[in-house]
Design an enzyme around this catalytic site. Structure first.
Site, PDB file in Angstrom:
ATOM      1  N   ASP A   1      53.107  44.014  42.243  1.00 62.93           N
ATOM      2  CA  ASP A   1      52.398  45.229  41.827  1.00 62.93           C
ATOM      3  C   ASP A   1      53.165  46.459  42.291  1.00 62.93           C
ATOM      4  O   ASP A   1      53.365  46.656  43.489  1.00 62.93           O
ATOM      5  CB  ASP A   1      50.992  45.239  42.431  1.00 62.93           C
TER       6      ASP A   1
ATOM      7  N   TYR B   1      55.462  55.275  42.996  1.00 61.36           N
ATOM      8  CA  TYR B   1      56.010  54.688  44.218  1.00 61.36           C
ATOM      9  C   TYR B   1      57.506  54.932  44.367  1.00 61.36           C
ATOM     10  O   TYR B   1      58.054  54.852  45.467  1.00 61.36           O
ATOM     11  CB  TYR B   1      55.758  53.181  44.279  1.00 61.36           C
TER      12      TYR B   1
ATOM     13  N   LYS C   1      52.107  51.265  36.868  1.00 63.46           N
ATOM     14  CA  LYS C   1      50.998  52.190  36.637  1.00 63.46           C
ATOM     15  C   LYS C   1      51.488  53.535  36.126  1.00 63.46           C
ATOM     16  O   LYS C   1      52.582  53.990  36.470  1.00 63.46           O
ATOM     17  CB  LYS C   1      50.205  52.392  37.937  1.00 63.46           C
TER      18      LYS C   1
ATOM     19  N   HIS D   1      46.662  55.045  36.815  1.00 58.02           N
ATOM     20  CA  HIS D   1      46.660  54.966  38.275  1.00 58.02           C
ATOM     21  C   HIS D   1      45.418  55.609  38.904  1.00 58.02           C
ATOM     22  O   HIS D   1      44.831  55.056  39.834  1.00 58.02           O
ATOM     23  CB  HIS D   1      47.940  55.620  38.822  1.00 58.02           C
TER      24      HIS D   1
END
Length: 276
Positions: A46, A51, A76, A109
């Site tokens: 994931d 990120y 996401k 998200h």
């Protein structure tokens, strides 16, 4: 290798119930960390655009030699992309970084609910799924009222709602709303970043089974039917968090952990978080 249970989603696809998360894994460490996770047996990874480590995840997948159909990859859509109307381009960029033709799951998200643009984003995700760029589509951090709005305006029901769930924050109203719509519940921050490791029922269960508090919490999630993806950059903990299939918690142990709910968050409240 240990066989991880799978959950069948409302679109007919299946997802490994235990995965590996890479939130806060630095970009320069991501390839090494994900490589170790894959070697330990994880097949569900994931990540997310925000990120900043999709490249590292992609590099680890490419070098692993694991057939694509044996991996489950989630990424996401960040808020700024759906507010700018660039949802399609955002997924194309993520796919390029991941080195994939399609992801298994694409999530919004955060709802960032102030202007309800998440509803436009959901329609875009439906189009991306129809194009085959993602097998499943879902949401993250959606409250019951956000799910209701998606149900009213969308033509596809989210397959997953990924929300913060751990012993100190069990979000039962969200889990019930997910159940109402046939949406699978997926837990982020499933270990509460260690904040509950000292809670008596968790310590007692760990001692009784000869395992770590983290392993107890992972078993609790699994036995309660949730999907989860604990994160660590420490090789030993990555392996321990996967080594959770040799014991089972009793009903009494599960109930005692259920009783730890105290509305204690590690992250933002979705109703109040409206990033640009």
């Amino acid at each position: 290798m240990t066989a991880v249970p799978t959950i069948t989603l409302n679109d007919g696809t299946s997802i490994p119930q235990l995965g590996f998360g890479v939130w806060q894994v630095p970009a320069e460490q991501a390839e090494e960390v994900v490589t170790h996770a894959l070697q330990a047996g994880y097949r569900h990874i994931d990540t997310a655009a925000i990120y900043g480590n999709e490249d590292g995840v992609g590099a680890a997948i490419a070098k692993s030699g694991i057939p694509r159909d044996e991996l489950y990859v989630t990424t996401k859509l960040w808020v700024s992309d759906f507010k700018a109307g660039s949802t399609h381009q955002a997924l194309e960029t993520s796919l390029q970084k991941l080195g994939l033709d399609a992801v298994d799951l694409y999530l919004i998200h955060w709802p960032s609910p102030a202007d309800e643009k998440y509803l436009e984003a959901w329609k875009a995700l439906e189009e991306l799924q129809a194009k085959g760029l993602t097998r499943s589509i879902g949401v993250s951090n959606f409250l019951p009222e956000h799910l209701d709005r998606v149900a009213e305006t969308g033509s596809v029901t989210p397959a997953i709602n990924q929300v913060e769930i751990h012993p100190a924050l069990q979000q039962r109203e969200i889990q019930e709303a997910n159940k109402k719509y046939g949406i699978a519940t997926q837990a982020w921050s499933p270990l509460a970043q260690g904040a509950v490791f000292g809670d008596e029922p968790i310590v007692a269960a760990a001692e009784a089974h000869g395992v770590t508090p983290a392993q107890v919490i992972i078993r609790w999630h699994l036995q309660r039917g949730r999907i989860l993806f604990p994160k660590s950059v420490t090789p030993a903990r990555i392996e321990q968090n996967f080594d959770v299939f040799g014991f089972e918690l009793t009903d009494a142990e599960l109930d005692a952990i259920d009783a730890l709910d105290r509305d204690e968050r590690t992250g933002f409240h979705p109703a109040e978080f409206n990033p640009a």
